[in-house]
Structures are given as C-alpha cells and as structure tokens.
Design a protein around this motif. Structure first.
Motif, short mmCIF file in Angstrom:
data_model
loop_
_atom_site.label_atom_id
_atom_site.label_comp_id
_atom_site.label_asym_id
_atom_site.label_seq_id
_atom_site.Cartn_x
_atom_site.Cartn_y
_atom_site.Cartn_z
N ILE A 78 0.83 -1.18 -0.15
CA ILE A 78 0.17 -0.25 -0.09
C ILE A 78 0.86 1.35 0.16
N HIS A 79 0.64 2.23 -0.77
CA HIS A 79 1.23 3.41 -0.77
C HIS A 79 -0.02 4.35 -0.45
N TYR A 80 0.75 5.54 -0.01
CA TYR A 80 -0.31 6.81 0.11
C TYR A 80 0.38 8.23 0.13
N ARG A 81 -0.22 9.10 -0.38
CA ARG A 81 0.46 10.53 -0.74
C ARG A 81 0.44 11.14 0.47
N GLU A 82 1.48 10.90 1.25
CA GLU A 82 1.62 11.58 2.64
C GLU A 82 1.51 13.18 2.48
N ASP A 83 2.11 13.47 1.34
CA ASP A 83 2.24 15.00 1.37
C ASP A 83 0.89 15.69 1.26
N LEU A 84 0.06 14.91 0.80
CA LEU A 84 -1.45 15.54 0.57
C LEU A 84 -2.43 15.40 1.91
N CYS A 85 -1.94 14.52 2.59
CA CYS A 85 -2.81 14.02 3.88
C CYS A 85 -3.21 15.19 4.69
N ILE A 86 -4.64 15.08 5.04
CA ILE A 86 -4.91 16.23 5.88
C ILE A 86 -5.32 15.69 7.29
N HIS A 87 -4.86 14.69 7.68
CA HIS A 87 -4.63 13.97 8.82
C HIS A 87 -6.33 13.98 9.58
N CYS A 88 -7.21 13.48 8.65
CA CYS A 88 -8.78 13.33 9.07
C CYS A 88 -8.92 12.30 10.06
N GLY A 89 -7.99 11.31 9.92
CA GLY A 89 -8.18 10.04 10.61
C GLY A 89 -9.11 8.91 10.04
N ALA A 90 -9.63 9.09 9.22
CA ALA A 90 -10.79 8.29 8.46
C ALA A 90 -10.04 6.86 8.25
N CYS A 91 -9.00 6.89 7.93
CA CYS A 91 -8.24 5.46 7.35
C CYS A 91 -7.74 4.78 8.51
N SER A 92 -7.39 5.51 9.74
CA SER A 92 -6.96 4.90 10.92
C SER A 92 -8.10 4.26 11.56
N ALA A 93 -9.24 4.71 11.33
CA ALA A 93 -10.53 4.19 11.92
C ALA A 93 -10.94 2.68 11.32
N VAL A 94 -10.49 2.28 10.03
CA VAL A 94 -10.65 1.20 9.50
C VAL A 94 -9.47 0.21 9.60
N CYS A 95 -8.29 0.80 9.94
CA CYS A 95 -7.14 -0.23 9.98
C CYS A 95 -6.93 -1.07 10.97
N PHE A 96 -7.58 -2.07 10.88
CA PHE A 96 -7.65 -3.02 12.32
C PHE A 96 -6.13 -3.78 12.41
N ALA A 97 -5.29 -3.48 11.57
CA ALA A 97 -3.83 -4.06 11.49
C ALA A 97 -3.09 -3.13 12.43
N GLY A 98 -3.52 -2.03 12.70
CA GLY A 98 -2.81 -0.91 13.47
C GLY A 98 -1.63 -0.33 12.58
N ALA A 99 -1.79 -0.44 11.38
CA ALA A 99 -0.47 0.08 10.56
C ALA A 99 -0.91 1.61 10.42
N LEU A 100 -2.01 2.23 10.63
CA LEU A 100 -2.52 3.33 10.15
C LEU A 100 -2.77 4.00 11.50
N THR A 101 -1.99 4.86 12.23
CA THR A 101 -2.60 5.60 13.54
C THR A 101 -2.48 6.84 13.72
N MET A 102 -3.19 7.46 14.55
CA MET A 102 -3.31 8.76 14.78
C MET A 102 -2.25 9.01 16.20
N GLY A 103 -1.34 10.07 15.84
CA GLY A 103 -0.48 10.41 16.99
C GLY A 103 -1.44 11.32 17.94
N ARG A 104 -1.40 10.68 19.20
CA ARG A 104 -2.46 11.17 20.28
C ARG A 104 -1.97 12.99 20.46
#
Ligand code: SF4
Ligand code: SF4
Length: 136
Positions: A78-104
């Motif tokens: 999987i690749h994602y465009r980190e430079d365009l990310c707005i850090h909304c967190g939607a992807c981390s909510a579905v990532c059951f594997a814990g690969a996508l996480t939001m910093g507290r």
C-alpha cells in the motif's frame, strides 16, 4: 517447504468451523497467526503465515475457500500520498492491523508498512483517495 502470509476474510455468517485447527491437524500445515479480528456476526479478518510443501499448501487453500472464506496472499504493498494528507483520521479508524495510527499528541497520521496486511480497507476510507496499491 513454502511459507507465505495470507489474509483470511470470514463472512458474518461463518459456521465457526475450526479452520486453523483443521489446517494443522488434517493437512499438517504450520500455522502462525499474526493478527486476528474475528467476532460472531461480523466480517472477520485473520492474518496468518502458513508453511508447508507447495502441494499441501495448495490443498489447504482450496479447503479454506471451500468454506466460503476469502484467502488472499500478501504480495502487494500500500502507498499513500503523505504530502497531501489532511490527517482526518478516517483511514486509521478502519485499519484493524494498526498500520495507520493517529498520534495522540500530534494528531498526525503515521503509517507502519510492516504492520500492513493489505486488506485494502483504507482505499475506500480516504476522502482524498490518497491510497493506491503497488502490485509486485
Ligand atoms: S491496507 Fe490499509 S487498512 Fe489494511 S492494513 Fe494496510 S494500511 Fe491498514
Ligand atoms: S483518510 Fe486520507 S486524508 Fe484522512 S488521514 Fe487517512 S490518508 Fe490522510
């Protein structure tokens, strides 16, 4: 001997048949469960490594699929465009594997490719379509 990681996706009405137990006992396949997210009445995911001679592994995969369980090898990235990310967190909510996480503290998205099981759930979750798959 072949070793490979797979993602198993169980339908909500899975029978509860002990698939991993049968792979070990009936097929003599070595099974290492990497990640499990399975609850009754819900779509479940299991990430596991299977090791066996190629012919036996093929038979085991046929058995899994006969039980109406999807079984996909992990040979994509999987690749994602980190430079365009707005850090909304939607992807981390579905990532059951814990690969996508939001910093507290930072409220910023982090991606750990080593934890990614290429379930592809994040592809549909991102409002900006920043995720893509690299097949290789
Ligand atoms: S494909 Fe996306 S949602 Fe699935 S494990 Fe990888 S990063 Fe997480
Ligand atoms: S869903 Fe898309 S925009 Fe939102 S945090 Fe994830 S990658 Fe960034």
């Amino acid at each position: 001997m072949t070793s490979k990681r797979f993602v198993l996706t169980f339908p909500p009405d899975a029978t509860g048949e002990p698939i991993t137990y049968n792979l070990i006992k009936k097929f003599d396949i070595m099974v290492n469960i990497v990640k499990a997210d399975v609850s009754p009445g819900k779509i479940g995911h299991l990430v596991m490594e299977m090791s066996a001679p190629a012919k036996v592994l093929k038979e085991g995969l046929e058995y899994i699929r006969q039980k109406n369980v999807e079984c996909e090898p992990i040979d994509k990235k999987i690749h994602y465009r980190e430079d365009l990310c707005i850090h909304c967190g939607a992807c981390s909510a579905v990532c059951f594997a814990g690969a996508l996480t939001m910093g507290r503290k930072t409220a910023e998205l982090s991606f750990d490719p080593d934890k990614c099981v290429v379930c592809e759930l994040c592809l549909k979750s991102c409002p900006l379509n920043l995720f893509s798959i690299d097949i290789g």
